[in-house]
Design a protein around this motif. Structure first.
Motif, mmCIF file in Angstrom:
data_model
loop_
_atom_site.group_PDB
_atom_site.id
_atom_site.type_symbol
_atom_site.label_atom_id
_atom_site.label_comp_id
_atom_site.label_asym_id
_atom_site.label_seq_id
_atom_site.Cartn_x
_atom_site.Cartn_y
_atom_site.Cartn_z
ATOM 1 N N THR A 174 0.851 -1.188 0.000
ATOM 2 C CA THR A 174 0.000 0.000 0.000
ATOM 3 C C THR A 174 0.890 1.242 0.000
ATOM 4 N N GLU A 175 0.280 2.384 -0.280
ATOM 5 C CA GLU A 175 1.026 3.646 -0.231
ATOM 6 C C GLU A 175 1.609 3.862 1.162
ATOM 7 N N ALA A 176 0.842 3.553 2.199
ATOM 8 C CA ALA A 176 1.319 3.733 3.576
ATOM 9 C C ALA A 176 2.517 2.810 3.852
ATOM 10 N N GLU A 177 2.451 1.581 3.372
ATOM 11 C CA GLU A 177 3.571 0.652 3.567
ATOM 12 C C GLU A 177 4.816 1.120 2.820
ATOM 13 N N ILE A 178 4.636 1.627 1.623
ATOM 14 C CA ILE A 178 5.780 2.147 0.863
ATOM 15 C C ILE A 178 6.386 3.358 1.574
ATOM 16 N N GLU A 179 5.534 4.227 2.108
ATOM 17 C CA GLU A 179 6.033 5.396 2.836
ATOM 18 C C GLU A 179 6.811 4.972 4.084
ATOM 19 N N ALA A 180 6.266 4.022 4.849
ATOM 20 C CA ALA A 180 6.951 3.544 6.057
ATOM 21 C C ALA A 180 8.277 2.863 5.691
ATOM 22 N N PHE A 181 8.251 2.065 4.642
ATOM 23 C CA PHE A 181 9.464 1.385 4.179
ATOM 24 C C PHE A 181 10.523 2.404 3.772
ATOM 25 N N THR A 182 10.118 3.389 2.985
ATOM 26 C CA THR A 182 11.055 4.417 2.512
ATOM 27 C C THR A 182 11.666 5.181 3.684
ATOM 28 N N THR A 183 10.853 5.575 4.627
ATOM 29 C CA THR A 183 11.342 6.322 5.794
ATOM 30 C C THR A 183 12.346 5.485 6.589
ATOM 31 N N ALA A 184 12.020 4.236 6.828
ATOM 32 C CA ALA A 184 12.904 3.370 7.613
ATOM 33 C C ALA A 184 14.224 3.110 6.881
ATOM 34 N N VAL A 185 14.158 2.830 5.594
ATOM 35 C CA VAL A 185 15.378 2.539 4.842
ATOM 36 C C VAL A 185 16.240 3.789 4.709
ATOM 37 N N GLN A 186 15.627 4.939 4.460
ATOM 38 C CA GLN A 186 16.403 6.179 4.377
ATOM 39 C C GLN A 186 17.121 6.453 5.690
ATOM 40 N N ARG A 187 16.457 6.243 6.797
ATOM 41 C CA ARG A 187 17.080 6.453 8.113
ATOM 42 C C ARG A 187 18.202 5.441 8.343
ATOM 43 N N PHE A 188 17.981 4.198 7.953
ATOM 44 C CA PHE A 188 19.006 3.159 8.077
ATOM 45 C C PHE A 188 20.259 3.553 7.287
ATOM 46 N N VAL A 189 20.074 4.026 6.071
ATOM 47 C CA VAL A 189 21.205 4.446 5.237
ATOM 48 C C VAL A 189 21.910 5.644 5.864
ATOM 49 N N GLU A 190 21.155 6.600 6.349
ATOM 50 C CA GLU A 190 21.743 7.792 6.977
ATOM 51 C C GLU A 190 22.608 7.406 8.183
ATOM 52 N N VAL A 191 22.062 6.589 9.061
ATOM 53 C CA VAL A 191 22.789 6.168 10.258
ATOM 54 C C VAL A 191 23.977 5.286 9.880
ATOM 55 N N GLY A 192 23.764 4.401 8.923
ATOM 56 C CA GLY A 192 24.848 3.514 8.493
ATOM 57 C C GLY A 192 26.006 4.268 7.867
ATOM 58 N N ARG A 193 25.709 5.243 7.031
ATOM 59 C CA ARG A 193 26.775 6.049 6.416
ATOM 60 C C ARG A 193 27.547 6.830 7.467
ATOM 61 N N ALA A 194 26.827 7.391 8.432
ATOM 62 C CA ALA A 194 27.489 8.148 9.498
ATOM 63 C C ALA A 194 28.415 7.233 10.303
ATOM 64 N N LYS A 195 27.954 6.026 10.596
ATOM 65 C CA LYS A 195 28.801 5.077 11.332
ATOM 66 C C LYS A 195 30.025 4.700 10.519
ATOM 67 N N ARG A 196 29.842 4.433 9.220
ATOM 68 C CA ARG A 196 30.993 4.104 8.366
ATOM 69 C C ARG A 196 32.005 5.235 8.340
ATOM 70 N N MET A 197 31.532 6.473 8.270
ATOM 71 C CA MET A 197 32.439 7.614 8.263
ATOM 72 C C MET A 197 33.200 7.709 9.587
ATOM 73 N N ARG A 198 32.511 7.466 10.697
ATOM 74 C CA ARG A 198 33.196 7.471 12.003
ATOM 75 C C ARG A 198 34.229 6.357 12.059
ATOM 76 N N ASP A 199 33.854 5.173 11.563
ATOM 77 C CA ASP A 199 34.775 4.034 11.569
ATOM 78 C C ASP A 199 36.007 4.337 10.712
ATOM 79 N N LEU A 200 35.780 4.919 9.532
ATOM 80 C CA LEU A 200 36.902 5.263 8.666
ATOM 81 C C LEU A 200 37.798 6.311 9.318
#
Length: 158
Positions: A125-151
């Motif tokens: 559904t549109e709501a599921e796609i929106e929730a999925f997009t929000t969660a994945v975008q946040r996961f990528v944001e946090v993951g990239r920040a962690k990788r940068m700290r690790d590097l």
């Protein structure tokens, strides 16, 4: 970490791995068509984000050794996916650039994966796609920040 939180983390990790595996058929088709490995494609993606990187910079971004990157670059250069040039700023350094075949391989991969993923999402559904997009975008944001700290913590100090 509490048991409930650990269980939620484990469920999220399992879901991440399962979702990644769903894309395997499309990825394998492109890998077979272009005769490229996963690591070679990752290297090309890094060059897509920033061309002119050095061997050392690519090794750092791929979390592999410089000799491993050299072997990857040799094969990609022989295949016409990249070219290596002496750096204009430091004659001892080499810069790596994408060739049209490398760009085309990534565009094909991107298009095939997008089409395939779109098909996988068609029953959401549109709501599921929106929730999925929000969660994945946040996961990528946090993951990239962690990788940068690790590097940054792994970087040699002058």
């Amino acid at each position: 970490m509490t048991r409930a939180r650990r269980t939620r983390h484990e469920e999220a990790i399992d879901a991440l791995f399962a979702s990644s595996a769903l894309l395997d058929p499309a990825r394998l088709m492109v890998w077979d068509r272009e005769n490229l490995t996963v690591t070679q494609l990752r290297l090309l993606w890094h060059l897509r984000e920033q061309e002119g990187l050095s061997n050392a910079e690519l090794a750092e971004r791929l979390f592999v050794t410089r000799p491993s990157v050299s072997a990857l670059l040799e094969r990609l250069e022989r295949g016409g996916f990249i070219r290596r040039e002496v750096s204009p700023n430091d004659r001892r350094s080499i810069c790596i650039w994408m060739e049209p075949r490398g760009r085309a391989a990534l565009e094909n991969l991107r298009g095939d994966l997008r089409d395939y993923a779109r098909g996988l999402m068609e029953d959401l559904t549109e709501a599921e796609i929106e929730a999925f997009t929000t969660a994945v975008q946040r996961f990528v944001e946090v993951g990239r920040a962690k990788r940068m700290r690790d590097l940054a913590t792994d970087a040699p100090t002058p």
